[in-house]
Design a protein around this motif. Structure first.
Motif, mmCIF file in Angstrom:
data_model
loop_
_atom_site.group_PDB
_atom_site.id
_atom_site.type_symbol
_atom_site.label_atom_id
_atom_site.label_comp_id
_atom_site.label_asym_id
_atom_site.label_seq_id
_atom_site.Cartn_x
_atom_site.Cartn_y
_atom_site.Cartn_z
ATOM 1 N N GLU A 108 46.849 31.097 52.301
ATOM 2 C CA GLU A 108 45.766 31.195 53.254
ATOM 3 C C GLU A 108 46.349 31.202 54.662
ATOM 4 O OE1 GLU A 108 43.604 28.257 51.227
ATOM 5 O OE2 GLU A 108 43.049 30.073 50.149
ATOM 6 N N PRO A 110 37.636 32.892 53.340
ATOM 7 C CA PRO A 110 37.929 33.393 51.995
ATOM 8 C C PRO A 110 37.580 34.869 51.831
ATOM 9 C CG PRO A 110 35.944 32.049 51.981
ATOM 10 C CD PRO A 110 36.453 32.033 53.394
ATOM 11 N N ASP A 127 35.220 42.072 37.194
ATOM 12 C CA ASP A 127 34.578 41.429 38.344
ATOM 13 C C ASP A 127 35.027 42.073 39.660
ATOM 14 O OD1 ASP A 127 33.347 39.307 36.811
ATOM 15 O OD2 ASP A 127 35.386 38.524 36.531
ATOM 16 N N ARG A 133 46.036 36.020 42.121
ATOM 17 C CA ARG A 133 45.310 34.879 42.661
ATOM 18 C C ARG A 133 43.866 34.830 42.145
ATOM 19 N NH1 ARG A 133 46.308 32.336 47.658
ATOM 20 N NH2 ARG A 133 44.526 31.342 48.587
ATOM 21 N N LEU A 134 43.204 35.994 42.193
ATOM 22 C CA LEU A 134 41.800 36.009 41.758
ATOM 23 C C LEU A 134 41.688 35.748 40.261
ATOM 24 C CD1 LEU A 134 40.327 38.999 43.806
ATOM 25 C CD2 LEU A 134 40.056 36.543 44.230
ATOM 26 N N SER A 135 42.665 36.251 39.498
ATOM 27 C CA SER A 135 42.542 36.082 38.048
ATOM 28 C C SER A 135 42.903 34.650 37.628
ATOM 29 C CB SER A 135 43.378 37.107 37.293
ATOM 30 O OG SER A 135 44.737 36.829 37.423
ATOM 31 N N THR A 136 43.866 34.046 38.289
ATOM 32 C CA THR A 136 44.241 32.688 37.858
ATOM 33 C C THR A 136 43.365 31.622 38.508
ATOM 34 O OG1 THR A 136 45.975 32.664 39.531
ATOM 35 C CG2 THR A 136 46.645 33.214 37.303
ATOM 36 N N ARG A 137 43.184 31.706 39.821
ATOM 37 C CA ARG A 137 42.437 30.634 40.495
ATOM 38 C C ARG A 137 40.939 30.739 40.317
ATOM 39 N NH1 ARG A 137 45.083 29.041 46.236
ATOM 40 N NH2 ARG A 137 47.229 29.280 45.594
ATOM 41 N N GLU A 138 40.450 31.995 40.305
ATOM 42 C CA GLU A 138 38.983 32.149 40.266
ATOM 43 C C GLU A 138 38.503 32.727 38.941
ATOM 44 O OE1 GLU A 138 37.238 33.642 43.839
ATOM 45 O OE2 GLU A 138 38.950 32.995 45.043
ATOM 46 N N LYS A 139 39.471 32.893 38.026
ATOM 47 C CA LYS A 139 39.129 33.376 36.681
ATOM 48 C C LYS A 139 38.346 34.682 36.702
ATOM 49 C CE LYS A 139 40.968 29.630 35.012
ATOM 50 N NZ LYS A 139 42.370 29.784 35.428
ATOM 51 N N LYS A 140 38.716 35.543 37.616
ATOM 52 C CA LYS A 140 38.052 36.848 37.711
ATOM 53 C C LYS A 140 38.793 37.852 36.844
ATOM 54 C CE LYS A 140 35.201 35.799 41.150
ATOM 55 N NZ LYS A 140 33.811 35.490 40.799
#
Ligand code: GDP
Length: 297
Positions: free
Chosen positions: A285, A93, A186, A124-131
């Protein structure tokens, strides 16, 4: 996965004689095929040589089980070694381990897909990891580059650094990090300028940006269609800025993906993600076993 290689190797060595341990002759014949398959998949020549030499050493004397043919046995050894060389089974990751905002530096040649990939990672970071992600283009070379990233950010639903005409890349980087800190982001993704070929001015610029921002990730973006010159690109970027991960783009095309092995071998850095299309959600990935199958054909 490697049935086709296995078939080809069986055709070459299964008729050579007695069963039991793999002989030097069996392995040498098989390695000729493997070498061709890898060159055909555009793995860089020095990387092919190195890989084949290592596999050859390990394969000679290997006991072949009664249930499989020598060709199948060598194909399995090659396939396993290739998966290993591509980084093993698990996907690695992105590292976001930093006091926020975590800076991610995007580097690579122009046209490699750097800007698109920046947008994809932001999404990806904003939707999957809520960053909370800030995108910033440091590309003052191409007039439309900053605008392109701003539009990508809008499509991805993330913020982009407001464009200030006339600022130099280092100033933009500093402003991006300041904004990131002040406004509670973030992650700050810094998209650097690419050139059509590597030159010292570009490397110096990336070096300075890196020193000024201390990125947690320096991602080298490489087009999967890149062939033999992949080695040169990877070497120079890695020596200049220390690559921490690779993103292979255009894996949706018919490239066999040999550049993945070259990248991994030269930089030692894991391939973290692959691009599989022009859309912003076309980011996946990296799966070494799939790419191994593609390389061996
Ligand atoms: P940059 O110059 O490195 O920033 O490259 P861009 O991000 O502008 O990408 C160049 C072109 O490649 C654009 O038309 C992108 O849509 C396209 N592209 C980027 N990544 C991919 C991918 O994974 N697959 C495909 N098919 N096209 C891609």
């Amino acid at each position: 996965m490697f049935e086709s290689l296995s078939g080809r190797l069986s055709g070459v060595i299964d008729g050579l004689g007695k069963r039991g341990a793999l002989s030097e002759a069996d392995v040498a014949e098989a390695m000729r095929e493997v070498r061709l398959a890898m060159l055909d998949a555009d793995v860089a020549l020095p990387v092919v040589k190195d890989f084949v030499n290592k596999v050859r050493e390990g394969a000679v004397g290997h006991e072949v089980l009664d249930s499989i043919s020598p060709g199948q046995a060598v194909a399995k050894i090659v396939n396993d070694a290739l998966i290993d060389a591509l980084g093993g089974a698990g996907a690695v990751p992105l590292n976001l381990n930093a006091v926020p905002p975590a800076p991610i530096l995007m580097v690579g040649l122009q046209g490699s897909g750097k800007t698109t990939t920046s947008g994809k990672i932001a999404l990806r970071l904003s939707t999957r990891e809520k960053k909370k992600v800030l995108l910033a283009s440091l590309d003052t070379q191409r007039p439309a580059a900053q605008l392109q990233l701003q539009q990508l950010a809008e499509r991805a639903g993330v913020m982009s650094l407001p464009i200030v005409a006339g600022q130099a890349p280092l100033e933009i980087a500093a402003r991006a990090m300041d904004t990131g800190r002040r406004e509670g982001f973030d992650v700050v993704i810094l998209d650097t300028a690419g050139r059509l070929s590597i030159d010292e001015a570009l490397m110096e610029e990336v070096r300075q940006i890196r020193a000024a921002t201390s990125p947690v990730e320096t991602l080298l973006v490489v087009d999967a269609m890149t062939g033999q010159d992949a080695v040169n690109t990877a070497k120079i970027f890695n020596e200049a800025v220390g690559v921490t991960g690779v993103v292979m783009t255009r894996m949706d095309g018919d490239a066999r993906g040999g550049a993945a092995l070259s990248m991994r071998a030269i930089t030692g850095a894991p391939i973290k993600l692959t691009g599989s299309g022009e859309k912003l959600d076309a980011l996946e990935e990296f799966h070494p076993e799939r790419v191994a199958g593609r390389i061996l054909g």
